[in-house]
Design a protein around this motif. Structure first.
Motif, PDB file in Angstrom:
ATOM      1  N   LEU A 263      -9.735   3.275   3.489  1.00  0.00           N
ATOM      2  CA  LEU A 263      -8.814   2.467   4.288  1.00  0.00           C
ATOM      3  C   LEU A 263      -9.359   2.341   5.713  1.00  0.00           C
ATOM      4  O   LEU A 263      -9.408   1.244   6.283  1.00  0.00           O
ATOM      5  CB  LEU A 263      -7.427   3.135   4.296  1.00  0.00           C
TER       6      LEU A 263
ATOM      7  N   ALA B 173      -6.270  -3.736   2.832  1.00  0.00           N
ATOM      8  CA  ALA B 173      -6.045  -3.658   4.284  1.00  0.00           C
ATOM      9  C   ALA B 173      -6.912  -4.676   5.017  1.00  0.00           C
ATOM     10  O   ALA B 173      -6.461  -5.294   5.992  1.00  0.00           O
ATOM     11  CB  ALA B 173      -6.332  -2.243   4.776  1.00  0.00           C
TER      12      ALA B 173
ATOM     13  N   ILE C  12      -7.264   0.149  -1.683  1.00  0.00           N
ATOM     14  CA  ILE C  12      -6.439   0.196  -0.473  1.00  0.00           C
ATOM     15  C   ILE C  12      -7.227  -0.394   0.705  1.00  0.00           C
ATOM     16  O   ILE C  12      -6.698  -1.169   1.510  1.00  0.00           O
ATOM     17  CB  ILE C  12      -6.048   1.661  -0.140  1.00  0.00           C
ATOM     18  N   GLY C  13      -8.507  -0.025   0.795  1.00  0.00           N
ATOM     19  CA  GLY C  13      -9.354  -0.551   1.879  1.00  0.00           C
ATOM     20  C   GLY C  13      -9.496  -2.061   1.797  1.00  0.00           C
ATOM     21  O   GLY C  13      -9.354  -2.767   2.801  1.00  0.00           O
TER      22      GLY C  13
ATOM     23  N   ILE D  29       0.857  -1.207   0.000  1.00  0.00           N
ATOM     24  CA  ILE D  29       0.000   0.000   0.000  1.00  0.00           C
ATOM     25  C   ILE D  29       0.888   1.250   0.000  1.00  0.00           C
ATOM     26  O   ILE D  29       0.671   2.185  -0.777  1.00  0.00           O
ATOM     27  CB  ILE D  29      -0.964  -0.015   1.210  1.00  0.00           C
TER      28      ILE D  29
END
Ligand code: MRU
Length: 333
Positions: free
Chosen positions: A92, A56, A52-53, A41
Protein backbone atom coordinates in the motif's frame (compact mmCIF):
# COMPACT_ATOMS: atom_id res chain seq x y z
CA UNK A 1 -5.60 -16.16 -15.62
CA UNK A 2 -9.31 -16.75 -15.12
CA UNK A 3 -12.09 -14.75 -16.75
CA UNK A 4 -13.06 -12.70 -13.66
CA UNK A 5 -11.03 -9.65 -12.77
CA UNK A 6 -10.17 -8.14 -9.39
CA UNK A 7 -9.70 -4.50 -10.37
CA UNK A 8 -10.07 -2.78 -13.72
CA UNK A 9 -10.16 0.83 -14.83
CA UNK A 10 -12.97 1.15 -17.38
CA UNK A 11 -13.13 4.68 -18.80
CA UNK A 12 -12.88 6.94 -15.75
CA UNK A 13 -14.29 4.43 -13.29
CA UNK A 14 -12.69 1.68 -11.22
CA UNK A 15 -14.46 -1.67 -11.24
CA UNK A 16 -13.72 -3.68 -8.08
CA UNK A 17 -14.92 -7.26 -7.62
CA UNK A 18 -16.60 -7.24 -4.19
CA UNK A 19 -14.69 -10.03 -2.42
CA UNK A 20 -16.92 -9.93 0.66
CA UNK A 21 -19.69 -11.51 -1.48
CA UNK A 22 -17.60 -14.25 -3.11
CA UNK A 23 -17.95 -17.06 -3.98
CA UNK A 24 -21.75 -16.95 -3.89
CA UNK A 25 -22.20 -13.66 -5.72
CA UNK A 26 -19.89 -12.12 -8.34
CA UNK A 27 -20.69 -8.42 -8.12
CA UNK A 28 -18.59 -5.37 -9.04
CA UNK A 29 -18.39 -2.04 -7.22
CA UNK A 30 -18.15 0.67 -9.90
CA UNK A 31 -16.86 3.99 -8.63
CA UNK A 32 -14.96 7.17 -9.37
CA UNK A 33 -14.98 8.23 -5.71
CA UNK A 34 -11.61 7.87 -3.91
CA UNK A 35 -13.41 7.71 -0.54
CA UNK A 36 -15.39 4.69 -1.78
CA UNK A 37 -12.10 3.04 -2.80
CA UNK A 38 -10.63 3.71 0.68
CA UNK A 39 -13.74 2.18 2.26
CA UNK A 40 -13.47 -0.85 -0.08
CA UNK A 41 -9.93 -1.45 1.21
CA UNK A 42 -11.03 -1.10 4.86
CA UNK A 43 -13.97 -3.48 4.38
CA UNK A 44 -11.78 -6.02 2.51
CA UNK A 45 -13.99 -5.72 -0.55
CA UNK A 46 -10.57 -5.52 -2.17
CA UNK A 47 -7.78 -7.13 -0.16
CA UNK A 48 -4.42 -8.90 -0.43
CA UNK A 49 -1.20 -6.89 -0.18
CA UNK A 50 -0.48 -6.11 -3.86
CA UNK A 51 -4.17 -5.58 -4.76
CA UNK A 52 -4.52 -3.03 -1.95
CA UNK A 53 -1.56 -1.10 -3.40
CA UNK A 54 -2.97 -1.17 -6.93
CA UNK A 55 -6.41 -0.01 -5.68
CA UNK A 56 -4.85 2.84 -3.69
CA UNK A 57 -2.91 4.00 -6.78
CA UNK A 58 -6.15 4.21 -8.77
CA UNK A 59 -7.90 5.89 -5.81
CA UNK A 60 -5.33 8.66 -5.67
CA UNK A 61 -5.43 9.25 -9.43
CA UNK A 62 -9.24 9.20 -9.64
CA UNK A 63 -9.36 11.89 -6.95
CA UNK A 64 -8.03 14.35 -9.55
CA UNK A 65 -10.79 13.81 -12.09
CA UNK A 66 -12.31 17.26 -12.85
CA UNK A 67 -10.51 18.68 -9.80
CA UNK A 68 -9.88 22.44 -9.97
CA UNK A 69 -8.83 23.35 -6.39
CA UNK A 70 -5.49 23.28 -4.56
CA UNK A 71 -3.73 20.18 -5.91
CA UNK A 72 -1.12 19.97 -3.10
CA UNK A 73 -3.83 20.01 -0.45
CA UNK A 74 -5.92 17.48 -2.38
CA UNK A 75 -2.97 15.12 -2.88
CA UNK A 76 -2.00 15.11 0.78
CA UNK A 77 -5.59 14.57 1.94
CA UNK A 78 -6.06 11.63 -0.44
CA UNK A 79 -2.62 10.19 0.36
CA UNK A 80 -3.27 10.28 4.11
CA UNK A 81 -6.79 8.86 3.80
CA UNK A 82 -5.64 5.92 1.67
CA UNK A 83 -2.56 5.34 3.86
CA UNK A 84 -4.82 5.09 6.93
CA UNK A 85 -6.88 2.18 5.55
CA UNK A 86 -4.73 -0.82 6.51
CA UNK A 87 -1.35 -0.66 8.27
CA UNK A 88 0.41 -3.99 7.69
CA UNK A 89 0.87 -4.57 3.95
CA UNK A 90 3.83 -2.50 2.75
CA UNK A 91 2.59 -2.65 -0.87
CA UNK A 92 0.00 0.00 0.00
CA UNK A 93 2.75 2.42 1.01
CA UNK A 94 4.95 1.40 -1.94
CA UNK A 95 2.14 2.32 -4.37
CA UNK A 96 1.32 5.59 -2.58
CA UNK A 97 5.02 6.60 -2.58
CA UNK A 98 5.26 5.84 -6.32
CA UNK A 99 2.19 8.02 -6.92
CA UNK A 100 3.78 10.78 -4.83
CA UNK A 101 6.95 10.74 -6.96
CA UNK A 102 4.84 11.18 -10.07
CA UNK A 103 2.78 13.95 -8.41
CA UNK A 104 5.92 15.81 -7.25
CA UNK A 105 7.34 15.78 -10.78
CA UNK A 106 4.11 17.03 -12.39
CA UNK A 107 2.40 19.22 -9.77
CA UNK A 108 1.75 22.13 -12.11
CA UNK A 109 0.85 20.11 -15.21
CA UNK A 110 -2.56 20.76 -16.77
CA UNK A 111 -2.61 17.02 -17.51
CA UNK A 112 -2.17 15.95 -13.86
CA UNK A 113 -5.18 13.62 -13.85
CA UNK A 114 -4.02 11.74 -16.98
CA UNK A 115 -0.44 11.56 -15.67
CA UNK A 116 -1.57 10.07 -12.35
CA UNK A 117 -3.91 7.61 -14.09
CA UNK A 118 -1.00 6.48 -16.26
CA UNK A 119 1.15 6.01 -13.16
CA UNK A 120 -1.58 3.92 -11.48
CA UNK A 121 -1.87 1.77 -14.62
CA UNK A 122 1.94 1.37 -14.63
CA UNK A 123 1.85 0.15 -11.00
CA UNK A 124 -0.89 -2.31 -11.96
CA UNK A 125 1.05 -3.56 -15.01
CA UNK A 126 4.22 -3.87 -12.94
CA UNK A 127 2.36 -6.11 -10.50
CA UNK A 128 1.13 -8.34 -13.34
CA UNK A 129 4.74 -8.83 -14.47
CA UNK A 130 6.03 -9.47 -10.93
CA UNK A 131 3.42 -12.22 -10.52
CA UNK A 132 4.50 -13.88 -13.79
CA UNK A 133 8.15 -13.87 -12.70
CA UNK A 134 7.35 -15.22 -9.24
CA UNK A 135 5.32 -18.07 -10.69
CA UNK A 136 8.21 -18.97 -13.02
CA UNK A 137 10.85 -18.75 -10.27
CA UNK A 138 8.72 -20.86 -7.92
CA UNK A 139 9.09 -23.95 -10.12
CA UNK A 140 12.59 -24.53 -8.76
CA UNK A 141 11.27 -25.58 -5.32
CA UNK A 142 9.44 -28.61 -6.82
CA UNK A 143 11.60 -31.69 -7.45
CA UNK A 144 8.55 -33.98 -7.86
CA UNK A 145 4.70 -33.72 -7.73
CA UNK A 146 3.58 -32.47 -4.29
CA UNK A 147 0.56 -32.09 -2.03
CA UNK A 148 0.58 -28.46 -1.00
CA UNK A 149 -1.11 -26.62 1.85
CA UNK A 150 -1.75 -22.88 1.66
CA UNK A 151 -3.27 -20.23 3.90
CA UNK A 152 -5.46 -17.19 3.19
CA UNK A 153 -5.90 -16.08 -0.43
CA UNK A 154 -2.89 -15.20 -2.54
CA UNK A 155 -4.25 -15.52 -6.07
CA UNK A 156 -5.60 -13.22 -8.73
CA UNK A 157 -7.96 -11.79 -6.10
CA UNK A 158 -5.06 -10.67 -3.91
CA UNK A 159 -2.91 -8.99 -6.57
CA UNK A 160 -3.07 -7.01 -9.79
CA UNK A 161 -1.93 -10.11 -11.69
CA UNK A 162 -2.09 -13.90 -11.30
CA UNK A 163 -1.10 -14.04 -7.64
CA UNK A 164 1.79 -14.79 -5.32
CA UNK A 165 1.81 -18.19 -3.55
CA UNK A 166 -1.35 -19.25 -5.40
CA UNK A 167 0.19 -18.46 -8.79
CA UNK A 168 3.34 -20.43 -7.91
CA UNK A 169 1.08 -23.38 -7.02
CA UNK A 170 -0.98 -22.94 -10.20
CA UNK A 171 2.08 -22.80 -12.42
CA UNK A 172 3.50 -25.89 -10.71
CA UNK A 173 0.14 -27.65 -11.21
CA UNK A 174 0.17 -26.71 -14.92
CA UNK A 175 3.64 -28.30 -15.08
CA UNK A 176 2.51 -31.55 -13.42
CA UNK A 177 4.18 -30.71 -10.10
CA UNK A 178 1.13 -30.28 -7.82
CA UNK A 179 -1.17 -33.21 -7.05
CA UNK A 180 -3.57 -31.67 -4.54
CA UNK A 181 -4.07 -28.45 -2.60
CA UNK A 182 -5.25 -28.17 1.00
CA UNK A 183 -6.78 -24.73 1.54
CA UNK A 184 -6.92 -23.51 5.15
CA UNK A 185 -10.33 -21.91 5.60
CA UNK A 186 -8.64 -18.85 7.21
CA UNK A 187 -10.83 -17.64 10.04
CA UNK A 188 -12.32 -15.20 10.73
CA UNK A 189 -13.01 -13.79 7.25
CA UNK A 190 -12.66 -17.07 5.39
CA UNK A 191 -10.32 -15.95 2.60
CA UNK A 192 -9.42 -19.64 2.14
CA UNK A 193 -12.84 -21.26 2.00
CA UNK A 194 -14.43 -18.39 0.05
CA UNK A 195 -11.66 -16.98 -2.18
CA UNK A 196 -8.89 -19.56 -2.58
CA UNK A 197 -11.50 -22.29 -3.11
CA UNK A 198 -13.15 -20.06 -5.78
CA UNK A 199 -9.81 -19.66 -7.58
CA UNK A 200 -8.77 -23.32 -7.24
CA UNK A 201 -12.14 -24.36 -8.64
CA UNK A 202 -11.84 -21.93 -11.60
CA UNK A 203 -8.29 -23.20 -12.26
CA UNK A 204 -9.36 -26.86 -12.19
CA UNK A 205 -6.92 -27.78 -9.41
CA UNK A 206 -8.04 -30.66 -7.12
CA UNK A 207 -8.50 -29.32 -3.60
CA UNK A 208 -10.21 -29.57 -0.23
CA UNK A 209 -10.89 -26.86 2.32
CA UNK A 210 -9.84 -27.68 5.88
CA UNK A 211 -10.55 -25.86 9.14
CA UNK A 212 -7.40 -23.97 10.19
CA UNK A 213 -7.04 -26.23 13.23
CA UNK A 214 -6.78 -29.32 11.00
CA UNK A 215 -3.44 -28.38 9.43
CA UNK A 216 -1.38 -30.22 12.08
CA UNK A 217 -3.52 -33.33 11.69
CA UNK A 218 -3.04 -33.28 7.91
CA UNK A 219 0.72 -32.93 8.34
CA UNK A 220 0.90 -35.79 10.83
CA UNK A 221 -1.12 -37.98 8.45
CA UNK A 222 1.49 -37.36 5.73
CA UNK A 223 -0.96 -35.46 3.52
CA UNK A 224 1.15 -32.30 3.20
CA UNK A 225 4.55 -32.25 1.44
CA UNK A 226 4.98 -28.51 1.21
CA UNK A 227 3.43 -25.28 2.55
CA UNK A 228 3.47 -22.04 0.55
CA UNK A 229 1.92 -18.77 1.71
CA UNK A 230 2.16 -15.12 0.73
CA UNK A 231 3.38 -12.19 2.84
CA UNK A 232 2.20 -8.67 3.56
CA UNK A 233 5.56 -7.28 4.65
CA UNK A 234 9.01 -8.84 4.80
CA UNK A 235 11.72 -7.28 6.99
CA UNK A 236 15.40 -7.09 5.94
CA UNK A 237 16.18 -10.18 8.05
CA UNK A 238 13.41 -12.22 6.35
CA UNK A 239 10.85 -12.09 9.18
CA UNK A 240 7.52 -12.12 7.35
CA UNK A 241 4.07 -10.80 8.25
CA UNK A 242 1.16 -12.74 6.78
CA UNK A 243 -2.44 -13.66 7.59
CA UNK A 244 -3.01 -14.71 11.20
CA UNK A 245 -2.27 -18.42 11.56
CA UNK A 246 0.78 -18.44 9.28
CA UNK A 247 3.23 -18.47 12.21
CA UNK A 248 1.73 -21.60 13.74
CA UNK A 249 1.83 -23.30 10.32
CA UNK A 250 5.56 -22.57 10.05
CA UNK A 251 6.16 -24.00 13.55
CA UNK A 252 4.21 -27.16 12.66
CA UNK A 253 6.20 -27.48 9.44
CA UNK A 254 9.43 -27.43 11.39
CA UNK A 255 8.15 -30.14 13.77
CA UNK A 256 7.09 -32.36 10.84
CA UNK A 257 10.15 -31.55 8.63
CA UNK A 258 7.94 -30.05 5.92
CA UNK A 259 9.39 -27.17 3.84
CA UNK A 260 7.69 -23.83 4.48
CA UNK A 261 7.98 -21.22 1.69
CA UNK A 262 6.82 -17.63 1.27
CA UNK A 263 6.08 -16.19 -2.19
CA UNK A 264 5.96 -12.41 -2.48
CA UNK A 265 7.10 -9.75 -4.94
CA UNK A 266 10.16 -7.63 -4.11
CA UNK A 267 7.68 -4.77 -3.50
CA UNK A 268 6.63 -6.64 -0.32
CA UNK A 269 10.16 -6.40 1.12
CA UNK A 270 10.51 -3.45 3.50
CA UNK A 271 14.24 -2.72 3.57
CA UNK A 272 13.66 0.13 6.03
CA UNK A 273 13.04 -2.26 8.89
CA UNK A 274 15.51 -4.74 10.31
CA UNK A 275 13.13 -7.28 11.83
CA UNK A 276 9.50 -8.31 12.20
CA UNK A 277 9.33 -6.48 15.56
CA UNK A 278 8.95 -3.23 13.62
CA UNK A 279 5.90 -4.42 11.63
CA UNK A 280 2.61 -2.89 12.75
CA UNK A 281 -0.05 -5.56 13.11
CA UNK A 282 -3.61 -4.61 12.22
CA UNK A 283 -6.29 -5.56 14.75
CA UNK A 284 -9.81 -6.06 13.34
CA UNK A 285 -13.20 -5.44 14.89
CA UNK A 286 -14.44 -8.06 17.34
CA UNK A 287 -17.69 -8.29 15.38
CA UNK A 288 -15.80 -10.15 12.62
CA UNK A 289 -15.37 -12.96 15.19
CA UNK A 290 -18.67 -12.56 17.08
CA UNK A 291 -20.47 -12.95 13.76
CA UNK A 292 -20.01 -15.25 10.80
CA UNK A 293 -21.13 -13.66 7.55
CA UNK A 294 -23.39 -11.29 9.48
CA UNK A 295 -24.94 -14.00 11.71
CA UNK A 296 -24.34 -13.57 15.43
CA UNK A 297 -22.59 -16.63 16.90
CA UNK A 298 -21.57 -15.41 20.33
CA UNK A 299 -22.60 -12.68 22.78
CA UNK A 300 -21.97 -9.03 21.99
CA UNK A 301 -20.43 -8.39 25.41
CA UNK A 302 -17.72 -11.08 25.01
CA UNK A 303 -14.28 -9.55 24.40
CA UNK A 304 -12.44 -10.52 21.23
CA UNK A 305 -8.76 -10.17 20.32
CA UNK A 306 -8.41 -10.32 16.56
CA UNK A 307 -4.95 -9.65 15.12
CA UNK A 308 -5.24 -9.87 11.32
CA UNK A 309 -1.59 -10.85 10.80
CA UNK A 310 1.28 -12.54 12.59
CA UNK A 311 5.03 -12.59 12.09
CA UNK A 312 6.86 -15.74 11.05
CA UNK A 313 10.50 -15.54 12.17
CA UNK A 314 12.92 -15.97 9.28
CA UNK A 315 14.56 -19.09 10.73
CA UNK A 316 11.30 -20.99 10.13
CA UNK A 317 11.18 -20.02 6.43
CA UNK A 318 12.84 -22.51 4.05
CA UNK A 319 12.89 -20.01 1.18
CA UNK A 320 11.36 -16.76 -0.09
CA UNK A 321 10.26 -16.83 -3.73
CA UNK A 322 10.23 -13.36 -5.31
CA UNK A 323 10.05 -12.06 -8.86
CA UNK A 324 13.87 -11.98 -8.90
CA UNK A 325 14.87 -15.36 -7.43
CA UNK A 326 14.37 -17.86 -4.61
CA UNK A 327 16.23 -16.57 -1.55
CA UNK A 328 17.50 -19.04 1.04
CA UNK A 329 18.35 -18.67 4.72
CA UNK A 330 19.97 -16.59 6.17
CA UNK A 331 18.15 -13.66 4.59
CA UNK A 332 19.74 -10.26 4.22
CA UNK A 333 17.59 -7.97 2.07
O1 MRU B 1 -6.47 -9.45 5.24
P1 MRU B 1 -6.10 -9.83 3.83
O2 MRU B 1 -7.10 -10.72 3.18
O3 MRU B 1 -5.78 -8.61 3.01
O4 MRU B 1 -4.76 -10.65 4.00
C1 MRU B 1 -4.09 -11.14 2.85
C2 MRU B 1 -2.94 -11.99 3.16
O5 MRU B 1 -2.57 -12.18 4.29
C3 MRU B 1 -2.18 -12.55 1.99
O6 MRU B 1 -1.60 -13.76 2.33
C4 MRU B 1 -1.10 -11.53 1.64
O7 MRU B 1 -1.65 -10.30 1.27
C5 MRU B 1 -0.10 -11.94 0.66
S1 MRU B 1 -0.64 -12.56 -0.88
C6 MRU B 1 -1.03 -11.39 -1.90
Amino acid sequence: MSEFFTLKLVGDKLHILDQTKLPLVEEYIITDDPERIAVAIERLEVRGAPAIGVAAGYGLAIGFKNFTGDVEERFHALFNRLASTRPTAVNLFYALDEMKKSFDENTSSSDLYQILIKKAVDIHNEDIELCENMAANGLEIFDSPKNVLTHCNTGQLATGGGGTAFYVIKNAFDNGLVKFVHADETRPLLQGSRLTAFELDKAGIPFAINPDGAAGYLMREGKVDLVITGADRIASNGDSANKIGTYQLAIMCQYHSIPFYIAAPETTIDRNISSGKEIKIEFRSGDEVRQISGTQVTRDNYDVLSPAFDITPSELISGIITDKKVYRKPYNF
